[in-house]
Design a protein around this motif. Structure first.
Motif, PDB file in Angstrom:
ATOM      1  N   THR A  70       0.859  -1.190   0.000  1.00 42.06           N
ATOM      2  CA  THR A  70       0.000   0.000   0.000  1.00 42.06           C
ATOM      3  C   THR A  70       0.896   1.241   0.000  1.00 42.06           C
ATOM      4  O   THR A  70       2.105   1.154   0.241  1.00 42.06           O
ATOM      5  CB  THR A  70      -0.934   0.060   1.230  1.00 42.06           C
ATOM      6  OG1 THR A  70      -0.170   0.388   2.395  1.00 42.06           O
ATOM      7  CG2 THR A  70      -1.666  -1.258   1.441  1.00 42.06           C
ATOM      8  N   SER A  71       0.299   2.384  -0.223  1.00 36.31           N
ATOM      9  CA  SER A  71       1.074   3.618  -0.320  1.00 36.31           C
ATOM     10  C   SER A  71       1.620   4.078   1.024  1.00 36.31           C
ATOM     11  O   SER A  71       2.525   4.912   1.074  1.00 36.31           O
ATOM     12  CB  SER A  71       0.219   4.732  -0.927  1.00 36.31           C
ATOM     13  OG  SER A  71      -0.914   4.983  -0.106  1.00 36.31           O
ATOM     14  N   THR A  72       1.073   3.529   2.120  1.00 32.24           N
ATOM     15  CA  THR A  72       1.502   3.976   3.445  1.00 32.24           C
ATOM     16  C   THR A  72       2.152   2.874   4.271  1.00 32.24           C
ATOM     17  O   THR A  72       2.630   3.140   5.373  1.00 32.24           O
ATOM     18  CB  THR A  72       0.302   4.532   4.235  1.00 32.24           C
ATOM     19  OG1 THR A  72      -0.725   3.524   4.332  1.00 32.24           O
ATOM     20  CG2 THR A  72      -0.269   5.769   3.554  1.00 32.24           C
ATOM     21  N   SER A  73       2.193   1.641   3.758  1.00 27.71           N
ATOM     22  CA  SER A  73       2.749   0.545   4.536  1.00 27.71           C
ATOM     23  C   SER A  73       4.241   0.390   4.297  1.00 27.71           C
ATOM     24  O   SER A  73       4.823   1.040   3.416  1.00 27.71           O
ATOM     25  CB  SER A  73       2.052  -0.783   4.193  1.00 27.71           C
ATOM     26  OG  SER A  73       2.568  -1.306   2.982  1.00 27.71           O
ATOM     27  N   THR A  74       4.859  -0.468   5.074  1.00 26.37           N
ATOM     28  CA  THR A  74       6.268  -0.825   4.868  1.00 26.37           C
ATOM     29  C   THR A  74       6.385  -2.338   4.680  1.00 26.37           C
ATOM     30  O   THR A  74       7.413  -2.933   4.971  1.00 26.37           O
ATOM     31  CB  THR A  74       7.117  -0.378   6.067  1.00 26.37           C
ATOM     32  OG1 THR A  74       6.579  -0.940   7.274  1.00 26.37           O
ATOM     33  CG2 THR A  74       7.144   1.141   6.182  1.00 26.37           C
ATOM     34  N   ASN A 189       8.052   8.396  -6.259  1.00 30.27           N
ATOM     35  CA  ASN A 189       7.473   8.110  -4.950  1.00 30.27           C
ATOM     36  C   ASN A 189       6.096   7.471  -5.084  1.00 30.27           C
ATOM     37  O   ASN A 189       5.194   8.038  -5.705  1.00 30.27           O
ATOM     38  CB  ASN A 189       7.366   9.412  -4.144  1.00 30.27           C
ATOM     39  CG  ASN A 189       6.934   9.180  -2.718  1.00 30.27           C
ATOM     40  OD1 ASN A 189       7.371   8.239  -2.065  1.00 30.27           O
ATOM     41  ND2 ASN A 189       6.061  10.038  -2.221  1.00 30.27           N
ATOM     42  N   THR A 190       5.939   6.286  -4.505  1.00 26.44           N
ATOM     43  CA  THR A 190       4.684   5.522  -4.457  1.00 26.44           C
ATOM     44  C   THR A 190       3.979   5.464  -5.815  1.00 26.44           C
ATOM     45  O   THR A 190       2.801   5.788  -5.939  1.00 26.44           O
ATOM     46  CB  THR A 190       3.721   6.064  -3.380  1.00 26.44           C
ATOM     47  OG1 THR A 190       3.403   7.447  -3.656  1.00 26.44           O
ATOM     48  CG2 THR A 190       4.336   5.959  -1.994  1.00 26.44           C
ATOM     49  N   TYR A 207       3.356  -0.460  -4.696  1.00 22.02           N
ATOM     50  CA  TYR A 207       3.706   0.962  -4.762  1.00 22.02           C
ATOM     51  C   TYR A 207       5.230   1.082  -4.753  1.00 22.02           C
ATOM     52  O   TYR A 207       5.880   0.722  -3.763  1.00 22.02           O
ATOM     53  CB  TYR A 207       3.088   1.720  -3.586  1.00 22.02           C
ATOM     54  CG  TYR A 207       1.594   1.850  -3.676  1.00 22.02           C
ATOM     55  CD1 TYR A 207       1.005   3.008  -4.183  1.00 22.02           C
ATOM     56  CD2 TYR A 207       0.760   0.802  -3.284  1.00 22.02           C
ATOM     57  CE1 TYR A 207      -0.375   3.125  -4.284  1.00 22.02           C
ATOM     58  CE2 TYR A 207      -0.623   0.915  -3.384  1.00 22.02           C
ATOM     59  CZ  TYR A 207      -1.177   2.076  -3.880  1.00 22.02           C
ATOM     60  OH  TYR A 207      -2.542   2.193  -3.980  1.00 22.02           O
TER      61      TYR A 207
END
Length: 229
Positions: A70-74, A189-190, A207
């Motif tokens: 996802t765009s916010t996960s690691t 970025n993403t 992403y």
């Protein structure tokens, strides 16, 4: 008579002077300086990047290439090394956009923290070459788009507890990023990919983020850094 002769002489002198002045050409305005190219090497306003020159860049120092779910996960795949290579195609006078053909993008030392994945065999991109467009507009925007071979594609081959799986993703549009003249880098970025084929263990989306630099012109002596003018 003397007054008349004086007027005649004065008129003759003025007429001669007027003719002499008319014969002197007006000073021409200086010609405007020719605009320099969009891409130069070594400095802003330096030698032009020539069509056919080889351009290359590793990952920027201290960074990694990531492909997260996802765009916010690691959660996903992280690669400690990466390298891109391209060939300059066009480099018009600024203002404008230069183009290059991205002929290679490799990844190495990749790991994954996805549950059930034990190791990463490879992360590759497909359908090369891609079209790279670099603009000197504010922000120095960079665009990567699919070429004649098809859309931008990424494939991860993963070893899992249930065997080896291959997850393939496609980008429906184009990568968009920015160049930087201080670090001589290209940053993305993403960038959003969607799974096209693969096991149910493969995340449905990916992403991608990475910063490549310094970008250098390896066809020129000393491999100087590339600037966007």
């Amino acid at each position: 008579m003397r007054f008349s002769r004086h007027l005649a002489v004065t008129a003759a002198v003025c007429a001669a002077t007027g003719l002499a002045l008319a014969a002197v050409p007006a000073t021409a305005a200086p010609a405007p300086l020719a605009a320099g190219p969009v891409l130069t090497t070594g400095s802003l306003g330096g030698p032009a990047v020539a069509a056919g020159d080889a351009l290359a860049a590793p990952l920027a120092a201290g960074t990694k290439a990531t492909f997260y779910s996802t765009s916010t996960s690691t959660t996903g795949v992280t690669c400690a090394t990466s390298q891109f290579s391209a060939t300059a195609q066009s480099n018009p006078a600024a203002p404008g956009s230069a183009t290059a053909s991205l002929t290679g993008m490799t990844f190495g030392s990749c790991t994954s923290n996805v549950t059930g994945v034990t190791s990463v065999r490879s992360l590759t991109v497909g359908n090369l070459p891609y079209v790279v467009t670099v603009s000197d507009a504010p922000g120095l925007p960079v665009t990567l788009s699919g070429g004649s071979a098809g859309t931008i594609q990424a494939s991860a081959v993963l070893n899992t507890l249930l065997g080896t799986i291959t997850c393939t993703y496609q980008l429906s549009g184009a990568f968009t990023g920015n160049a930087d003249n201080t670090a001589h880098s290209l940053a993305f970025n993403t960038e959003h990919f969607v799974k096209s084929t693969g096991s149910t263990l493969c995340p449905g989306e990916g992403y991608f983020s990475a910063t490549f630099g310094p970008v250098t012109d390896t066809s020129q002596a000393g491999s100087p850094a590339v600037y966007v003018n």
